[in-house]
Design a protein around this motif. Sequence first.
Motif, PDB file in Angstrom:
ATOM      1  N   LYS A   1      56.195 -14.450 -18.646  1.00  0.00           N
ATOM      2  CA  LYS A   1      55.079 -13.904 -17.567  1.00  0.00           C
ATOM      3  C   LYS A   1      53.784 -14.539 -17.280  1.00  0.00           C
ATOM      4  N   GLY A   2      53.207 -15.085 -18.272  1.00  0.00           N
ATOM      5  CA  GLY A   2      51.807 -16.371 -18.332  1.00  0.00           C
ATOM      6  C   GLY A   2      52.068 -16.678 -16.979  1.00  0.00           C
ATOM      7  N   TYR A   3      53.076 -17.794 -16.467  1.00  0.00           N
ATOM      8  CA  TYR A   3      53.235 -18.447 -15.304  1.00  0.00           C
ATOM      9  C   TYR A   3      53.927 -17.878 -14.040  1.00  0.00           C
ATOM     10  N   GLU A   4      53.666 -16.667 -14.477  1.00  0.00           N
ATOM     11  CA  GLU A   4      54.164 -15.253 -13.122  1.00  0.00           C
ATOM     12  C   GLU A   4      53.131 -15.441 -12.173  1.00  0.00           C
ATOM     13  N   VAL A   5      53.147 -15.473 -11.352  1.00  0.00           N
ATOM     14  CA  VAL A   5      51.619 -15.424  -9.879  1.00  0.00           C
ATOM     15  C   VAL A   5      51.483 -13.779 -10.364  1.00  0.00           C
ATOM     16  N   GLU A   6      51.024 -13.525 -10.012  1.00  0.00           N
ATOM     17  CA  GLU A   6      50.424 -11.773  -9.895  1.00  0.00           C
ATOM     18  C   GLU A   6      50.285 -11.299  -8.923  1.00  0.00           C
ATOM     19  N   THR A   7      51.046 -10.751  -8.324  1.00  0.00           N
ATOM     20  CA  THR A   7      50.468  -9.794  -7.220  1.00  0.00           C
ATOM     21  C   THR A   7      50.755  -8.362  -7.425  1.00  0.00           C
ATOM     22  N   SER A   8      50.431  -7.900  -6.568  1.00  0.00           N
ATOM     23  CA  SER A   8      50.059  -6.070  -6.265  1.00  0.00           C
ATOM     24  C   SER A   8      51.775  -5.498  -5.981  1.00  0.00           C
ATOM     25  N   GLN A   9      51.832  -4.397  -6.045  1.00  0.00           N
ATOM     26  CA  GLN A   9      52.652  -3.739  -6.025  1.00  0.00           C
ATOM     27  C   GLN A   9      53.038  -3.921  -4.582  1.00  0.00           C
ATOM     28  N   ALA A  10      52.433  -4.264  -3.831  1.00  0.00           N
ATOM     29  CA  ALA A  10      53.028  -4.907  -2.007  1.00  0.00           C
ATOM     30  C   ALA A  10      53.603  -5.478  -1.847  1.00  0.00           C
ATOM     31  N   GLY A  11      53.266  -6.881  -3.244  1.00  0.00           N
ATOM     32  CA  GLY A  11      54.097  -8.074  -3.271  1.00  0.00           C
ATOM     33  C   GLY A  11      52.718  -9.167  -2.578  1.00  0.00           C
ATOM     34  N   LEU A  12      51.615  -8.041  -2.596  1.00  0.00           N
ATOM     35  CA  LEU A  12      49.948  -9.108  -2.182  1.00  0.00           C
ATOM     36  C   LEU A  12      49.306 -10.173  -3.298  1.00  0.00           C
ATOM     37  N   TYR A  13      49.606 -11.134  -3.015  1.00  0.00           N
ATOM     38  CA  TYR A  13      49.012 -12.210  -3.523  1.00  0.00           C
ATOM     39  C   TYR A  13      47.833 -12.135  -4.583  1.00  0.00           C
ATOM     40  N   ILE A  14      47.573 -11.603  -5.782  1.00  0.00           N
ATOM     41  CA  ILE A  14      46.214 -11.277  -6.765  1.00  0.00           C
ATOM     42  C   ILE A  14      45.952 -12.229  -6.978  1.00  0.00           C
ATOM     43  N   SER A  15      45.965 -13.669  -8.388  1.00  0.00           N
ATOM     44  CA  SER A  15      45.656 -14.155  -8.268  1.00  0.00           C
ATOM     45  C   SER A  15      46.938 -15.373  -9.085  1.00  0.00           C
ATOM     46  N   ASP A  16      46.192 -16.534  -9.446  1.00  0.00           N
ATOM     47  CA  ASP A  16      46.801 -17.735  -9.855  1.00  0.00           C
ATOM     48  C   ASP A  16      47.791 -16.860 -11.407  1.00  0.00           C
ATOM     49  N   PRO A  17      48.899 -17.421 -11.983  1.00  0.00           N
ATOM     50  CA  PRO A  17      49.340 -17.220 -13.411  1.00  0.00           C
ATOM     51  C   PRO A  17      48.051 -17.490 -14.681  1.00  0.00           C
ATOM     52  N   PRO A  18      47.985 -16.299 -15.697  1.00  0.00           N
ATOM     53  CA  PRO A  18      47.015 -16.796 -16.108  1.00  0.00           C
ATOM     54  C   PRO A  18      47.363 -17.850 -17.028  1.00  0.00           C
ATOM     55  N   LEU A  19      48.810 -18.829 -17.014  1.00  0.00           N
ATOM     56  CA  LEU A  19      48.505 -20.108 -18.142  1.00  0.00           C
ATOM     57  C   LEU A  19      48.932 -21.015 -16.980  1.00  0.00           C
ATOM     58  N   SER A  20      48.295 -21.332 -15.419  1.00  0.00           N
ATOM     59  CA  SER A  20      48.436 -22.094 -14.677  1.00  0.00           C
ATOM     60  C   SER A  20      47.637 -23.677 -15.374  1.00  0.00           C
ATOM     61  N   HIS A  21      46.844 -23.081 -16.303  1.00  0.00           N
ATOM     62  CA  HIS A  21      45.960 -24.270 -16.811  1.00  0.00           C
ATOM     63  C   HIS A  21      46.310 -24.662 -18.127  1.00  0.00           C
ATOM     64  N   VAL A  22      47.563 -24.007 -18.541  1.00  0.00           N
ATOM     65  CA  VAL A  22      48.758 -24.369 -20.063  1.00  0.00           C
ATOM     66  C   VAL A  22      49.329 -25.916 -19.669  1.00  0.00           C
ATOM     67  N   VAL A  23      49.456 -26.588 -19.808  1.00  0.00           N
ATOM     68  CA  VAL A  23      50.894 -27.897 -20.852  1.00  0.00           C
ATOM     69  C   VAL A  23      51.288 -27.981 -21.947  1.00  0.00           C
ATOM     70  N   ILE A  24      51.914 -27.359 -22.215  1.00  0.00           N
ATOM     71  CA  ILE A  24      52.999 -27.873 -23.761  1.00  0.00           C
ATOM     72  C   ILE A  24      53.794 -28.773 -23.797  1.00  0.00           C
ATOM     73  N   VAL A  25      53.742 -30.047 -24.333  1.00  0.00           N
ATOM     74  CA  VAL A  25      55.032 -30.727 -25.176  1.00  0.00           C
ATOM     75  C   VAL A  25      55.372 -30.567 -25.910  1.00  0.00           C
TER      76      VAL A  25
END
Length: 1044
Positions: free
Chosen positions: A208-232
């Motif tokens: 869920k952390g890499y999913e774009v947060e949208t409203s119930q109507a499908g409108l963009y709210i914010s970037d994914p909460p973990l969009s800044h996290v890189v893991i190897v």
Amino acid sequence: MGCICTMKAGERSTLMIILKSLMVFLFFLSLEMVEATNRQVRSLGAESDRAYQGGPLDWNFYQASPNLGGRVDIDLNDISLPSRYASMLDWFAVDLEGEHSAMDGQILQEHSEYVVYAIHRILDQYKESRDARAKEGASVSGSLPKSVILVGHSMGGFVARAAVVHPHLRKFAVETILTLSTPHQYPPVALQPSLGHYYTHVNQAWRKGYEVETSQAGLYISDPPLSHVVIVSISGGYNDYQVRSKLESLDGIVPPTHGFMMSSTGMKNVWLSMEHQVILWCNQLVVQVSHTLLSLIETKTSQPFSDAHQRLGIFTKMLHSGIPQNFFAPRPLQEPKKSDPFPIQTGKVIHAPHVPAISGCPSNSQWSEDGLERDLYIQTSTVTVLAMDGRRRWLDIQKLGPGGKKHFVFVTNLSPCSGVRLHLWRERGTSASATNKGVVEVTTKMVHIPSGPAPRQIEPGSQTEQAPPSAVFWLGPEDMHGFRFITISVAPQPTVSGRPPPAASMGVGQFFNPKDGEQVFSPYKLIHSLFTDKDDNLKEDHPLTLNLTFSVSLGLLPVSLSLITTGCGIKKSEFPIEDTEDVETSRLCRRRCFPPVALAWDATSGLHVFPNLYSETIVVDSSPALWTSTHASDKTTVLLLVDPHCSYRTTAGVPLTAAAGRFLLLYFSQISGLCVAVAFFALMRQAYAWELDRPIQSVLSAVESNLRMPSPFFFLATFPILFAVLFCFLSSKSLPPIISFSIVSILCYVFANGVIIVLILLSQLLFYMAGTSHVFIKKRLQVCEGSFCFSFFQWFINMSSSFASIKVIRILRVNHLIITSLVAIALVCLVHPALGLFVLLLSHALHCHSALCSFFMASFRSHVQTSEFYESGNNGDSDTSNLSPIKETCTGSPESTRSYGETQLEIFHHHHGLLVLHLLAALMFVPSLVAWLQRIGIGQSFPWFWDSALCIGVILHGLCDSKPEFNFYLFPIPGIPWLEIRLSFAYLLAGYYSSISALALAPYRVFYAMAVIGIVSFTFRIIQTRYRNNGETYYRSRKHSHRH
């Protein structure tokens, strides 16, 4: 709980936290524990400090950028690596005190909470130190650290991921995670319910952390909460027996744009497989990781790069080898066009194939065309370099590449750019400088491979064997489209005063047709090679590359491959293997033929390189034939680089012991869950016999009955497989490789039956030994009646009877099930679930012992009566009617056809079946119990709710179904007659559910089936008691009743 150890401190440094954890691998009943120590943390800290002091690695040779298969839209040519490192690294070790976090979900959660606290404390400590210095008037420069980089080993890597999605962690406090031998998909052995639940919770939070947060109507709210996290994730390869690469994969958890998993076998400058703990000791890996982490720091800000794609690109460029997945079908340098392949000048416009920008050799590489001597023009499809002779070799593509030989491969031990360079020419020329538009340098396509030990030198400059190759170069027809010549330019022999000349140089190139070297090993051939090795001969002038495709993954069936040199083009050099007289010929062949190299590619763990392949067992770290496996994971492709000047005798076979070991290692989770399913199916057989008014058979007979072909075995073993395939089809998920998945699943089911049979035989042996000893002692005491010892024993029995006559004791004896349930449930809820299950096992064991002793006594009395009858008949007595053997029936049952001994034997079989099932449940909690025992005196907490709730259900099942005559029904539906659900059907469903859970690599879910049966049994036992009190009958008993 833990402590924070500081390795080094500096104001402008970047923070690194390494998480240590204790890893435990459960293999049936044996525990192998390995503990991370502070010395391993010091290893990383010390190497990073040396790397900072020494600067970036020497880039004398160019390493081609790896091909990620188009999954990631990152141009690695735009990723620049620093010429000097910006700042040092501050290392902090979070010491988790060696707790067994791999065994218990509650410990994992507590560790993640402590790591969150440690991160905040470290960041605050820098701010407090800066404020204190500013308050004292000291000069303050630089910026404060804004985030930390987490490095986690084993379960420490999962704790790092759990800390990132913890609700109390500050935003942007962690942006980069590096894990070493960390299981991400599932626990190594998912036996405890809370452990499986916590894994599911953390992985779901990451998805869920890499999913774009949208409203119930499908409108963009914010970037994914973990969009800044890189893991190897870095795996240890096939030598890591505790965590397989399949578990370390990030597929389905982290998108390819923010992370990847790679094996140390395909890691640049490492190329080694290592054990679970050695991955922190391996100097090659530690050095490469240290330089990679230092490269993440931006020069201007002395902070890690804020762009996630930049950090991921640095990880990719620093860690990945230059050999891509599609190395056997390389990506083209240019797309072929229908236009004339040679440039045609029309006015001022030159029409020629488009050549993309390819970065050339580094400018600091020492190379001068002025030192090249006269050119050589190769007339054969194979070219050989035997020394650094300073010559340029010309190969005509049109002349040497007909008849399907449209691929060119070149292997060498010369350093790219400084020792050898390769160019493509549209027409013959004299200068390969960058200003010549008709020449394209392709040296950068040469990729490094690990070379074996250098050849032995008896004296300076001498040589006994050919040098092993260290680089490989491949061009396909698309790469050479539009060009006429390939040139191989070799630098002149370097002269270094006071030093011996280097070992012999080598280089072999060839135009070839890949189909000439293809060979497919079918499943039949591989299985047949378990018993008989497959021999073959490679004659001289064979293709330099041999493409071997194994239809069964080498992760399951490792192949022992040997290549023995039988000739090398020298007269009379064709000698048999057994002939050792021609020593000179063998020595000459060793000088001329370079050691074979094998490149194995697996879809799960990636690249594996086996240099100096004269005799080696080729194995990859793959997990084929799983529910989540892909069709690509069922195959392994091996590319052999073999000197075409020499002939070889090849031998390939599958070692039986190695194949058996890999099978148990890969499918232990499935076998664990299927063992519970087998126990459920055995109980189903016993319950079904009771419902049909037949004698209850033993657990061993029930297991054997379920293995009968075709009906019982087919329905019990294949239905879960069909369900898994149908579920994938309906849910639009990728289907597993059906044939291999079915075969392996059935083999796991058969093996689980074998494990249960061994467990039944061992427990039955113990019960028979204890019961026989009990009856023997009792009979001996009866024989000794009247002696002093017997009088003393009789006095002791009378005293015990007086004690047993106490009212409290009599109440406890009458209500022993209630007492057992209260004690077991109290231990489950307040102490540890395993202790409550042990109490349940003790209750089953006492019932089994009591019933078996009663059976032995009844059999003994029956045997005595029979002997007396025949003895009296032989003496000629006329009245023998009173001495005839009589079947001892149960009192109060005039219709009974069972003797008392037979009744007790049925009770033993029933309780023995329950004991086997609940013994498996208790064993699944043993790892968690070990972790709990370790924490005694440190700090205790109540067990997790889910563990306690499920174990209460297991206890209710064992106590409420302690009598075989119990059956339960569904409540009646208005207008429909009573719908009867028998216990045998419930056991059948529980067995199927356990099988499906095992195939899904979640054996802990078998507790759901046990708990549901227990709760339903308890509910209907209450209903049964209420109806009995009202004078009604809610259940159906057998035609005869037994005294239990």
